[in-house]
Design an enzyme around this catalytic site. Structure first.
Site, mmCIF file in Angstrom:
data_model
loop_
_atom_site.group_PDB
_atom_site.id
_atom_site.type_symbol
_atom_site.label_atom_id
_atom_site.label_comp_id
_atom_site.label_asym_id
_atom_site.label_seq_id
_atom_site.Cartn_x
_atom_site.Cartn_y
_atom_site.Cartn_z
ATOM 1 N N ALA A 227 0.850 -1.206 0.000
ATOM 2 C CA ALA A 227 0.000 0.000 0.000
ATOM 3 C C ALA A 227 0.879 1.247 0.000
ATOM 4 O O ALA A 227 2.094 1.160 -0.164
ATOM 5 C CB ALA A 227 -0.912 -0.011 1.221
ATOM 6 N N ASN A 228 0.291 2.396 0.154
ATOM 7 C CA ASN A 228 1.056 3.644 0.277
ATOM 8 C C ASN A 228 0.346 4.572 1.267
ATOM 9 O O ASN A 228 -0.706 4.227 1.798
ATOM 10 C CB ASN A 228 1.239 4.311 -1.092
ATOM 11 C CG ASN A 228 -0.091 4.634 -1.731
ATOM 12 O OD1 ASN A 228 -0.834 5.467 -1.238
ATOM 13 N ND2 ASN A 228 -0.408 3.953 -2.830
ATOM 14 N N ARG A 229 0.931 5.748 1.517
ATOM 15 C CA ARG A 229 0.445 6.611 2.600
ATOM 16 C C ARG A 229 -0.702 7.536 2.208
ATOM 17 O O ARG A 229 -1.069 8.416 2.964
ATOM 18 C CB ARG A 229 1.597 7.490 3.112
ATOM 19 C CG ARG A 229 2.698 6.716 3.764
ATOM 20 C CD ARG A 229 3.768 7.669 4.288
ATOM 21 N NE ARG A 229 4.996 6.955 4.520
ATOM 22 C CZ ARG A 229 5.231 6.207 5.586
ATOM 23 N NH1 ARG A 229 4.311 6.075 6.507
ATOM 24 N NH2 ARG A 229 6.376 5.579 5.722
ATOM 25 N N ALA A 293 -3.607 7.436 -5.521
ATOM 26 C CA ALA A 293 -2.206 7.005 -5.556
ATOM 27 C C ALA A 293 -2.230 5.500 -5.841
ATOM 28 O O ALA A 293 -2.284 4.682 -4.917
ATOM 29 C CB ALA A 293 -1.537 7.304 -4.226
#
Ligand code: C5P
Length: 426
Positions: A227-229, A293
């Site tokens: 995943a990402n932030r 994102a």
């Protein structure tokens, strides 16, 4: 009984039709002094301002100064017999077009979230059926405290609107971070954005808008993922802004912990492939904004059971496959391409150079570029500083709240669509 003054009777009015009744609840914070300027500005614009001050607020500014500026009595007590006879707290709550709590302290926010009604301000907030806008101001550590985070999220879920806090130096020496009351112009814009926008103020009425938002989760096995932030805040604000301007909005969102904006159709997805499917299903659209994102890669074959750690084995190796580029796929459609395609470029270095490349390589009409290196606090934060790249050049905007960035981008897009429509009609 005191009658509400007619709208706009309190100043040299220029625009009677748009004058509103604002009930300002001043909380107890050093930033309460900014409310004096806010009241002046609101009255200059023709609005009628009535003020309630909490007990703590009266330690920072006097009811006398506020009364002089509003030209009205100031309300302070829940159990004041004179107040209740003249105009009770229920009428104060109902006789307003919008209620603004500023500066809203951590304590006021907590009492609101808990549904307390132990003073005049909280009793009004509990009794009202009008839009409520909260402008927090507190020490950064109080703002970031999990209790305050929980209270703010709860209030957002309840439909309360927030502006700020701004990031910067605090009154306490050496303290900096999120917690400052936003400046008066931003507060004014946020207050005016709460008023129902008349039909002529809905330039996206009849338009379909598609927004992607948040991260994607790419499974490694049934319990792990890549995943990402991304928090989804900017994408969600874009969807909310488009809805306010009258659009029929579909928000395709990856997994986020923030509340969905009101009045938009939300499609929740997890992976990039699911997001692409949902985006295609949401077409046709006049405007498509790709703020998500999206993970560039996914694990080629996720394990069907949890990968186990076994003492002597080397760590597992993940084989990755490139995900579909959703923005590129939609921007390069021959049939059914949205009229205006807007991409985002979240970069950590050489922001403008990378963004310029993306404008071309992806086939987007506009790219919104921002620096998401950790020092900027943009990813997951409340503010954004963007560059807008179009075929006409690059504009760099000053830092502002994500809500304001969203309103400006969407308004700009609405103007652009209107220009294209006019040109097509000629
Ligand atoms: O990740 P990247 O910097 O290439 O993202 C630029 C733009 O492309 C963003 O608008 C993002 O939402 C979009 N994108 C996409 N699908 C991907 C990767 C990025 O839609 N797989």
């Amino acid at each position: 009984m005191i009658k509400s003054p007619p709208l706009g009777s309190s100043s040299g009015l220029t625009n009677l039709a748009s004058a509103k009744r604002i009930l300002l609840l001043i909380g107890g914070g050093i930033a309460a002094y900014k409310c004096l300027d806010l009241i002046r500005r609101l009255r200059e614009r023709g609005h009628h301002v009535r003020v309630v001050m909490t007990k703590a607020a009266q330690q920072f500014v006097t009811p006398l100064s506020v009364a002089a500026l509003t030209n009205e009595r100031v309300f302070t007590d829940l159990f004041d017999l004179d107040d209740e006879r003249e105009i009770g707290h229920i009428r104060l709550a109902r006789d307003a077009d919008v209620i603004v709590a500023a500066p809203a302290t951590a304590d006021l926010i907590a009492r609101m979230a808990g549904g307390h009604a132990d003073d005049l301000a909280t009793a009004i907030l509990l009794a009202t059926d009008k839009p409520v806008l909260v402008a927090p101001a507190m020490n950064p550590r109080m703002w970031l405290n999990p209790a305050t985070r929980r209270n703010v999220e709860q209030l957002k879920r309840d439909g309360v609107h927030f502006v700020g806090p701004a990031v910067g130096e605090m009154a306490e020496r050496g303290e900096a971070g999120p917690g400052r009351l936003v400046e008066v112009p931003e507060l004014l814009a946020a207050i005016e954005s709460q008023f129902a926008i008349p039909a002529e103020g809905k330039p996206l009425a009849g338009c379909r808008v598609l927004v992607t938002s948040g991260p994607t989760h790419e499974p490694i096995d049934p319990v792990r993922y890549i995943a990402n932030r991304s928090s989804g805040k900017q994408g969600h604000e874009l969807a909310a802004a488009a809805a306010r301007l009258g659009a029929d909005v579909t928000l395709v969102s990856g997994p986020v912990s923030i509340a969905a904006p009101q009045g938009v159709h939300v499609v929740r997805v997890s992976t990039a492939e699911e997001m692409l499917g949902a985006v295609k299903a949401a077409l046709p659209a006049d405007l498509a904004i790709f703020a998500a994102a999206v993970a560039d890669w996914r694990v080629s074959t996720p394990n069907t059971s949890k990968i186990k750690k076994s003492g002597s084995d080397a760590p597992p190796e993940l084989t990755l496959t490139e995900n579909p580029d959703i923005l590129k796929t939609i921007a390069q459609l021959r049939k059914g391409r949205p009229t205006l395609v807007v991409g985002f470029a979240a970069e950590t270095n050489d922001v403008l150079a990378h963004a310029k490349k993306k404008l071309k390589s992806k086939g987007a009409d506009w790219i919104v570029a921002n620096d998401v290196s950790s020092r900027t606090g943009i990813m997951g934060g409340e503010h954004n500083a963007i560059h807008l790249l179009t075929s006409e050049g690059t504009e760099s905007w000053p830092e502002m709240s994500k809500a304001e960035v969203a309103t400006k981008i969407v308004t700009r897009a609405a103007n652009h669509l209107a220009t294209l429509k006019r040109a097509a009609a000629e």
